[in-house]
Design an enzyme around this catalytic site. Structure first.
Site, mmCIF file in Angstrom:
data_model
loop_
_atom_site.group_PDB
_atom_site.id
_atom_site.type_symbol
_atom_site.label_atom_id
_atom_site.label_comp_id
_atom_site.label_asym_id
_atom_site.label_seq_id
_atom_site.Cartn_x
_atom_site.Cartn_y
_atom_site.Cartn_z
ATOM 1 N N GLU A 1 1.181 -1.008 -0.381
ATOM 2 C CA GLU A 1 0.472 0.153 -0.022
ATOM 3 C C GLU A 1 1.138 0.833 -0.201
ATOM 4 O OE1 GLU A 1 -2.803 0.213 3.346
ATOM 5 O OE2 GLU A 1 -3.071 2.344 3.198
ATOM 6 N N SER B 1 -0.333 -6.522 8.239
ATOM 7 C CA SER B 1 0.075 -5.312 9.529
ATOM 8 C C SER B 1 -1.084 -4.903 10.268
ATOM 9 C CB SER B 1 0.015 -4.596 8.056
ATOM 10 O OG SER B 1 0.726 -3.146 8.635
#
Ligand code: SF4
Length: 414
Positions: A195, A330
Site C-alpha cells: 500500500e 500489518s
C-alpha cells in the site's frame, strides 16, 4: 508523461478506460455473495456474537473482541475478485499480489485458477509480469497498485479489475493534494508494504517514516539541522528520488498507510505540526503543514476492541489472547502488539493448524520469527480472541474448534 500531466492525471486516464473495471460485476453479485457466505461464515462466531461475545465450551471460556475480522474494504475486494472470475470464465486471470494478506482467501483464489504474479524478491517488492499477456485480466488488490504497474497494464492491453479499498484511494487523493500544493508527503507507513509503495508512487516528493522514533529524528533535523549524510543513509529506501532534507522539509503534508496505529499517526502529525510551528510561527504554519484524517476506521475499531479486552484482563481472568490473521498482515501484527505490550500472553497464528494435537502452538512473535511452544495448562482456560481485517470468521472457528478438541481429549489438560 505529457508536459503538464501529473501522476494524478495519468491515474485518472488509465481508470477511465472501458477496459478498467472499478465497480465489480453486478450480474453475478448474488451468486458470489452466496459462495462467500458458504466459504467464510462461521457458526461458532455467530454463536459468540449472539451471546454477548462470550461462550464456554469444553473447559474453555472464550471472549471475542467486539470488533474483529473482515472489514468492509476486504469483503468488497474479495467479492470483486470472485465476480471477476465468474464474469470472465474463459480468460486468464492474474492478481498483482496477494489480494489480501490471508492464506485461506488466497488459497481459494488459486483453486479458482487465478494466478498470483510472482515476486522477484528484494525489499522493493519487484514482480515478474512476463506471464501477463494481451487479452488477460489483471486484478488489483485491496491495497492498490503503483502508477508504474498501472502504466504497464495500460501498455499490455489487458482488462483491469480494480479492487482498491476506497480508504486507500482517499489517502491517494490526499497525497495528490500535497503534490498540487508543492508539499512533501510524509507517509507514516512501512516503505516495503504494497500500500505504501503504491501511495509513494503517486508522489513526486515523499519521505516515509515507520514510527515515532523516525518521526522524531526528522523533526529534530527540521529544528536543528543535522548530519545530511546520515539522514540520506537512514531513509535511503524510504524517500523520493532526489530527495534533499535541506530542501524538502519546508512544506509538509501528512499521509498514512491505512493499517498503522491511529494514535501513532496522530502523534506523528502533532510532532510535525509543532516542529513547523516553532520554525515558521503561528501565522505561517498553515502553509508549512497540512493534515487530513485518512486513518481507516476499521483498523482503529479492531485496535480499540483489543484494548478493551486487555484493559479488563484481570476482571475476565484472561490467560492469553489469540490473534488470528495472515502472518504478513500489518493490521494483525499490530493487534498482537497491544496485549504483549500490556504483559498479557498472546499468540498470532495464521490458521487453525498452528494449534498442534501435542498441545503446542506455532505462532509469529513480535520480532517476526515463527516459533513453537507449549500452549495450554490444566483446568479451565480463559482466552480472548480477535482476528485481523483480512481474516474470515471460518479461520477463527478452525482455531477455536482445535482448542476445544484439545481440551476435551487430552487427559493432561483436564
Ligand atoms: S483495513 Fe481499512 S483500508 Fe484496509 S481494506 Fe479494510 S477498510 Fe480498507
Amino acid at each position: 508523461m505529457r508536459e503538464g500531466e501529473t501522476k494524478k492525471d495519468k491515474r485518472r486516464k488509465y481508470m477511465s478506460k472501458d477496459s478498467y473495471f472499478k465497480n465489480g460485476f453486478k450480474s453475478v453479485r448474488e451468486e458470489v455473495k452466496q459462495d462467500m457466505e458458504e466459504q467464510f461464515e462461521s457458526e461458532t462466531v455467530g454463536e459468540l456474537k449472539s451471546n454477548d461475545h462470550v461462550i464456554v465450551r469444553d473447559n474453555v471460556e472464550v471472549h471475542l473482541a467486539k470488533d474483529f475480522g473482515f472489514c468492509w474494504g476486504v469483503e468488497r475486494s474479495i467479492a470483486m475478485a470472485y465476480e471477476a472470475r465468474t464474469h470472465f470464465p474463459d480468460k486468464k486471470l492474474h492478481i498483482t499480489n496477494e489480494l489480501i494478506h490471508n492464506p485461506q482467501v488466497n488459497g481459494k483464489l488459486q483453486d479458482m485458477e487465478v494466478n498470483f504474479v510472482p515476486k522477484t524478491g528484494g525489499p522493493d517488492g519487484g514482480k515478474d509480469f512476463s506471464g501477463v499477456s494481451d487479452g488477460d485480466v489483471v486484478i488489483l488488490p485491496a491495497f492498490g497498485a503503483s502508477i508504474e504497474e498501472m502504466e504497464l497494464f495500460d501498455s499490455k492491453n489487458v482488462e483491469v479489475v480494480d479492487t482498491t479499498c476506497p480508504w486507500v484511494s482517499k489517502v491517494w487523493n490526499t497525497v495528490d493534494m500535497h503534490q498540487r500544493r508543492g508539499l512533501t508527503s510524509i507517509i507514516h507507513g512501512k516503505y516495503a508494504h504494497e500500500e505504501t509503495v503504491a501511495t509513494a508512487s503517486f508522489c513526486e516528493t515523499y519521505l516515509i517514516v515507520k514510527d515515532m522514533g523516525e518521526a522524531e529524528y526528522v523533526a529534530k533535523y527540521i529544528a536543528e539541522g543535522g548530519d545530511r549524510e546520515e539522514f540520506m543513509k537512514k531513509f535511503e529506501k524510504a524517500m523520493s528520488k532526489d530527495f534533499d532534507p535541506d530542501k524538502h522539509l519546508v512544506k509538509l503534508g501528512l499521509a498514512n498507510q491505512t493499517t498503522m496505529y491511529k494514535k501513532e499517526t496522530r502523534a506523528i502529525g502533532q510532532l510535525f505540526q509543532k516542529a513547523q510551528l516553532n520554525k515558521y510561527g503561528p501565522v505561517d504554519v498553515a502553509s508549512h503543514y497540512m493534515e487530513f484524517d485518512t486513518i481507516c476506521d476499521a483498523t482503529q475499531e479492531r485496535q480499540d476492541a483489543i484494548h478493551d479486552l486487555v484493559n479488563n484482563k484481570e476482571e475476565l481472568g484472561l490467560d492469553f489472547i489469540l490473534v488470528v490473521g495472515g502472518w504478513d498482515s500489518s493490521n494483525t501484527q499490530h493487534l498482537l502488539e497491544i496485549p504483549l505490550n500490556a504483559g498479557l500472553r498472546a499468540f498470532h497464528i495464521n490458521e487453525g493448524e498452528c494449534i498442534g494435537a501435542d498441545n503446542t502452538i506455532t505462532h509469529r512473535a513480535m520480532n517476526g520469527d515463527v516459533v513453537k511452544e507449549e500452549f495450554m495448562g490444566r483446568g479451565m482456560v480463559r482466552m480472548g480472541v480477535t482476528s485481523g481485517a483480512s481474516t474470515p470468521d471460518r479461520a477463527v472457528q478452525d482455531a477455536l474448534d482445535r482448542i476445544f478438541l484439545l481440551k476435551k481429549v487430552n487427559p493432561e489438560l483436564q
